[in-house]
Scaffold this motif. Structure first.
Motif, mmCIF file in Angstrom:
data_model
loop_
_atom_site.group_PDB
_atom_site.id
_atom_site.type_symbol
_atom_site.label_atom_id
_atom_site.label_comp_id
_atom_site.label_asym_id
_atom_site.label_seq_id
_atom_site.Cartn_x
_atom_site.Cartn_y
_atom_site.Cartn_z
ATOM 1 N N ASP A 1 -13.364 7.802 4.246
ATOM 2 C CA ASP A 1 -12.928 6.423 4.011
ATOM 3 C C ASP A 1 -11.412 6.330 3.893
ATOM 4 O O ASP A 1 -10.854 5.232 3.911
ATOM 5 C CB ASP A 1 -13.591 5.859 2.752
ATOM 6 N N GLN A 2 -10.736 7.485 3.776
ATOM 7 C CA GLN A 2 -9.273 7.540 3.764
ATOM 8 C C GLN A 2 -8.843 8.642 4.728
ATOM 9 O O GLN A 2 -9.325 9.778 4.632
ATOM 10 C CB GLN A 2 -8.736 7.843 2.357
ATOM 11 N N PHE B 1 -4.118 6.012 -2.908
ATOM 12 C CA PHE B 1 -5.362 6.378 -2.236
ATOM 13 C C PHE B 1 -5.544 7.888 -2.312
ATOM 14 O O PHE B 1 -4.569 8.645 -2.332
ATOM 15 C CB PHE B 1 -5.323 5.916 -0.770
ATOM 16 N N SER C 1 -5.399 9.742 -6.468
ATOM 17 C CA SER C 1 -4.870 8.617 -5.681
ATOM 18 C C SER C 1 -3.349 8.589 -5.798
ATOM 19 O O SER C 1 -2.800 8.422 -6.891
ATOM 20 C CB SER C 1 -5.469 7.296 -6.167
ATOM 21 N N TYR D 1 0.809 -1.216 0.000
ATOM 22 C CA TYR D 1 0.000 0.000 0.000
ATOM 23 C C TYR D 1 0.848 1.274 0.000
ATOM 24 O O TYR D 1 0.328 2.360 -0.270
ATOM 25 C CB TYR D 1 -0.915 0.023 1.233
ATOM 26 N N TRP E 1 -5.481 10.582 6.719
ATOM 27 C CA TRP E 1 -4.039 10.818 6.583
ATOM 28 C C TRP E 1 -3.518 11.770 7.664
ATOM 29 O O TRP E 1 -4.255 12.615 8.162
ATOM 30 C CB TRP E 1 -3.716 11.464 5.236
ATOM 31 N N THR F 1 -10.885 12.282 3.363
ATOM 32 C CA THR F 1 -11.733 12.341 2.171
ATOM 33 C C THR F 1 -13.177 12.650 2.568
ATOM 34 O O THR F 1 -13.543 12.567 3.743
ATOM 35 C CB THR F 1 -11.676 11.013 1.404
ATOM 36 N N TRP G 1 -1.185 6.657 6.847
ATOM 37 C CA TRP G 1 -2.438 6.502 6.102
ATOM 38 C C TRP G 1 -3.197 5.311 6.657
ATOM 39 O O TRP G 1 -2.604 4.286 7.007
ATOM 40 C CB TRP G 1 -2.155 6.271 4.614
ATOM 41 N N GLN G 2 -4.505 5.460 6.727
ATOM 42 C CA GLN G 2 -5.388 4.343 7.049
ATOM 43 C C GLN G 2 -6.647 4.507 6.209
ATOM 44 O O GLN G 2 -7.093 5.639 5.956
ATOM 45 C CB GLN G 2 -5.719 4.303 8.542
ATOM 46 N N GLY G 3 -7.192 3.389 5.723
ATOM 47 C CA GLY G 3 -8.369 3.541 4.886
ATOM 48 C C GLY G 3 -8.906 2.239 4.334
ATOM 49 O O GLY G 3 -8.382 1.150 4.592
ATOM 50 N N ASN G 4 -9.969 2.379 3.571
ATOM 51 C CA ASN G 4 -10.588 1.258 2.870
ATOM 52 C C ASN G 4 -9.705 0.863 1.693
ATOM 53 O O ASN G 4 -9.297 1.717 0.909
ATOM 54 C CB ASN G 4 -11.971 1.655 2.353
ATOM 55 N N THR G 5 -9.453 -0.423 1.541
ATOM 56 C CA THR G 5 -8.574 -0.879 0.458
ATOM 57 C C THR G 5 -9.326 -1.543 -0.680
ATOM 58 O O THR G 5 -8.714 -1.920 -1.682
ATOM 59 C CB THR G 5 -7.536 -1.885 1.005
#
Length: 683
Positions: free
Chosen positions: A624-625, A420, A534, A408, A627, A620, A640-644
């Protein structure tokens, strides 16, 4: 490895014409006749065969290294064939004696071919119509066969490799004759020491292990420099029948010991073992000395959450010019191996960051496909110090939900991820363009949500309706640019962008190395100002590190040094740095972006060491994302953490161990950056 030439034939070398005569004189003529091959024809075929073969370079493992406690440590072995070449003096004398005494007692007396035993073997092969026949191959002939097998393994397609292997191993009179002639050629070109060394380095020892060094490490957990007689004989016992005699499983021990004991008795007969040593070796059981160690092959074997970095570094290493001027040459060099790749990875920091992700962004989350990364880049060098990811590394087709092969942190070309949406972390580039235009960070702009229809794009006026909403309903009224940055007010940044050229914002981002993770050009449209593109986390970390470094952007570097198979240092990954924005603009942006940690959206992220921090959060529209990118003048960390999976699960509404995923963003980043600051303190 490349061997020196022996410079002529030693005493006892058998010439091709002499051997051809022996085909007639030692009784093979009747057998040839029965097989329908005339003597004259057989000798003619022999004379027409090639007489020269090179030992050449043998594929061996490549080593990938990292740092722990500031010192280089081995991270992974990466190979096509698990092999480590040794010089003659590095190989145990017991191994040399076991090979010669067990496989070719007259090795030092003959010229590559033991004529009498070979004619007997050739007659046996012909009489059995290629279906059987006795042995008789000398060590030199076995080396010829292994070289041909090795060359077959390097052919471009599987079909060619399979055909080459069948040709190299088929039991036929013509193959025996060719081996004989090539062995004579080898004996003329190379010394006995070189031939024996090559044989011990090239031989296959079962369980995907090649050469005595890798075999000793795999089966005994020790080097091949100092083996007992029993250990040495057990290794040599494998080469005749690896599938049945390798030491990978106890079910092979009896077959191995039977052949081992034959070799041990031969070593005693040749004066290389005393009676007491022989008795002790024969009394031992393989279970007494076998300690199978799983080969640490590839990045999947790496611990401490460094698998994804390892995979990325290997891909970068394969493309380095140090390995060759063309892609084909580089591929060949990597396959041949023997390279030591010293990477930039700090295992201490990476391990700490991996532990944070495991705690706060667990891969066991079942309500959504949650991904998370922490990437730290050193300012001024671009060296990538960490690349931690919450998922486990698994390249299998049926990887569990807790694992993936997608990196990622990196671009699609290097890890398969498409990046992302970066949200408001992209606002830094509008701020830089604002400052570059001569505008002040204390200038006031409209922060109330409002529609905008007219924009400037590359010097042209365009019409594009855009009405971005603020993250909080309470964000209204006028803001200074400084305050709008700290509070991440979308409408204020839309007002700023409306006063600028959208292409200038894009160009600033590109100057700091920013690009879409899947390639192509950055867009220059209104929505892009708020981070709809992204982008890979590593790309954002490197861009921010450029501001920390006085506006000098340095492209990410993951390899400090490459050492060739000959031990010569070839240099590291090329350092590519450029002045992306002026030092004064960078210094002002650095100062303005400190507000995020001083009452802004990154409150709670201030490290306890009191270091001066700058950075920016990003969220976002659907949350869903999530940072946070920032750091000190020494190093920047991107979190970063989020939907993949393309999902829109709002990370403000899903709990982790200490709150919501979005809510603990600053706390996670603070803990990661605290350790980074300790390793790279601001002076």
């Amino acid at each position: 490895m490349t061997f020196r030439r022996a410079g002529g034939a030693a005493i006892g070398f058998v010439g091709g014409s002499v051997l051809a005569g022996l085909l007639v004189g030692v009784g093979v003529t009747p057998v040839l006749a029965v097989a329908g091959v005339g003597t004259t024809s057989a000798i003619g075929v022999f004379d027409s065969m090639p007489e020269h073969i090179e030992i050449g370079d043998l594929p061996q493992r490549n080593e990938v290294w990292a740092y722990r406690g500031g010192k280089p440590v081995l991270l992974a072995n990466v190979w096509d064939q698990d092999r480590q070449e040794l010089a003659f003096d590095q190989i145990s004398d017991q191994l040399k004696h076991a090979a010669v005494d067990g496989e070719d007692k007259r090795f030092y007396e003959t010229g590559g071919v033991d004529a009498t035993s070979m004619v007997r073997s050739l007659a046996s092969v012909i009489a059995s119509n290629g279906e059987g026949g006795s042995g008789g191959s000398t060590l030199t002939m076995q080396l010829v066969r292994n070289i041909k097998i090795q060359r077959a393994s390097e052919l471009p397609t599987q079909a060619e490799r399979d055909a080459g292997y069948r040709e190299a191993t088929k039991r036929s009179a013509s193959r025996k004759l060719e081996e004989m002639k090539l062995a004579i050629g080898l004996a003329k070109e190379y010394s006995k020491k070189e031939i024996l060394t090559a044989y011990l380095n090239i031989a296959y020892f079962g369980d995907q292990t090649y050469g005595v060094q890798s075999a000793a490490q795999h089966y005994y957990g020790k080097d091949a420099t100092d083996l007992t007689p029993a250990e040495a004989a057990s290794l040599i016992a494998i080469v005749q029948w690896p599938e049945k005699r390798d030491l990978s499983t106890p079910s092979h021990y009896d077959d191995n010991a039977a052949r081992r004991d034959v070799i041990l008795r031969s070593m005693h007969e040749q004066g290389h073992l005393s009676s007491a040593e022989l008795a002790g070796a024969l009394a031992s059981e393989p279970a007494d000395y076998v300690h199978v160690t799983a080969p640490q092959q590839g990045c999947e074997a790496v611990a401490e959450g460094a698998e994804f970095f390892c995979d990325y570094a290997v891909e970068v290493a394969k493309g380095l010019p140090q390995l060759g001027p063309t892609e084909d040459r580089r591929d060949d060099a990597w396959r041949t191996g023997g390279y030591r790749i010293q990477t930039t990875l700090d295992l201490d920091l990476n391990g700490q960051q991996k532990a944070l992700l495991d705690r706060y962004d667990p891969n066991t989350e079942s309500r959504l496909d949650l991904g998370a990364t922490l990437d730290t880049v050193e300012a001024g060098t671009g060296r990538v110090l960490t690349m931690a990811q919450n998922k486990d590394y698994d390249r299998s087709e049926n990887a569990p939900a807790t694992a993936t092969s997608l990196n990622y942190s990196t671009d699609h070309a290097y890890g398969g991820s498409g990046g992302f949406q970066v949200g408001s972390t992209y606002k830094m580039f509008t701020l830089l363009a604002w400052l570059q235009s001569g505008r002040s960070p204390d200038q006031v702009v409209n922060g109330t949500q409002h529609a905008q229809s007219t924009w400037t794009q590359c010097g042209q006026t365009i019409n594009a309706y855009w009405n971005p909403k603020n993250d909080s309903p309470g964000q209204k009224g006028s803001y200074t640019v400084r305050a709008a940055t700290a509070q991440s007010v979308n409408a204020a940044y839309a007002s700023m962008a409306a006063q600028l050229d959208l292409c200038d914002i894009r160009d600033v981002a590109e100057s700091l190395g920013v690009h879409p993770a899947r390639g192509g050009d950055l867009p220059a449209n209104p929505a892009a100002v708020l981070g709809t593109t992204s982008i890979a986390p590593l790309t954002m970390a490197a861009a921010y590190a450029g501001i920390a470094n006085g506006g000098v952007y340095c492209a990410p570097v993951v390899i400090d040094q490459v050492t060739g198979p000959d031990g010569k240092q070839l240099g590291g990954q090329e350092k590519t740095c450029r002045q992306a924005v002026s030092p004064s603009v960078a210094a002002t942006a650095f100062e303005v972006m400190q507000g995020a940690f001083r009452g802004g959206t990154a409150s709670g992220g201030q490290t306890p060491d009191g270091a001066t921090l700058f950075g920016k959060t990003g969220t976002t529209d659907a949350a869903d994302q999530i940072w946070l990118v920032g750091g000190t003048s020494r190093a920047v960390t991107a979190y970063w953490q989020g939907n993949t999976d393309g999902g829109k699960h709002n990370l403000r509404h899903y709990d982790n161990v200490e709150g919501t995923y979005a809510g603990t963003r600053a706390a996670v980043w603070r803990q990661a950056q605290t350790a980074v600051n300790a390793a790279l303190p601001v002076g």
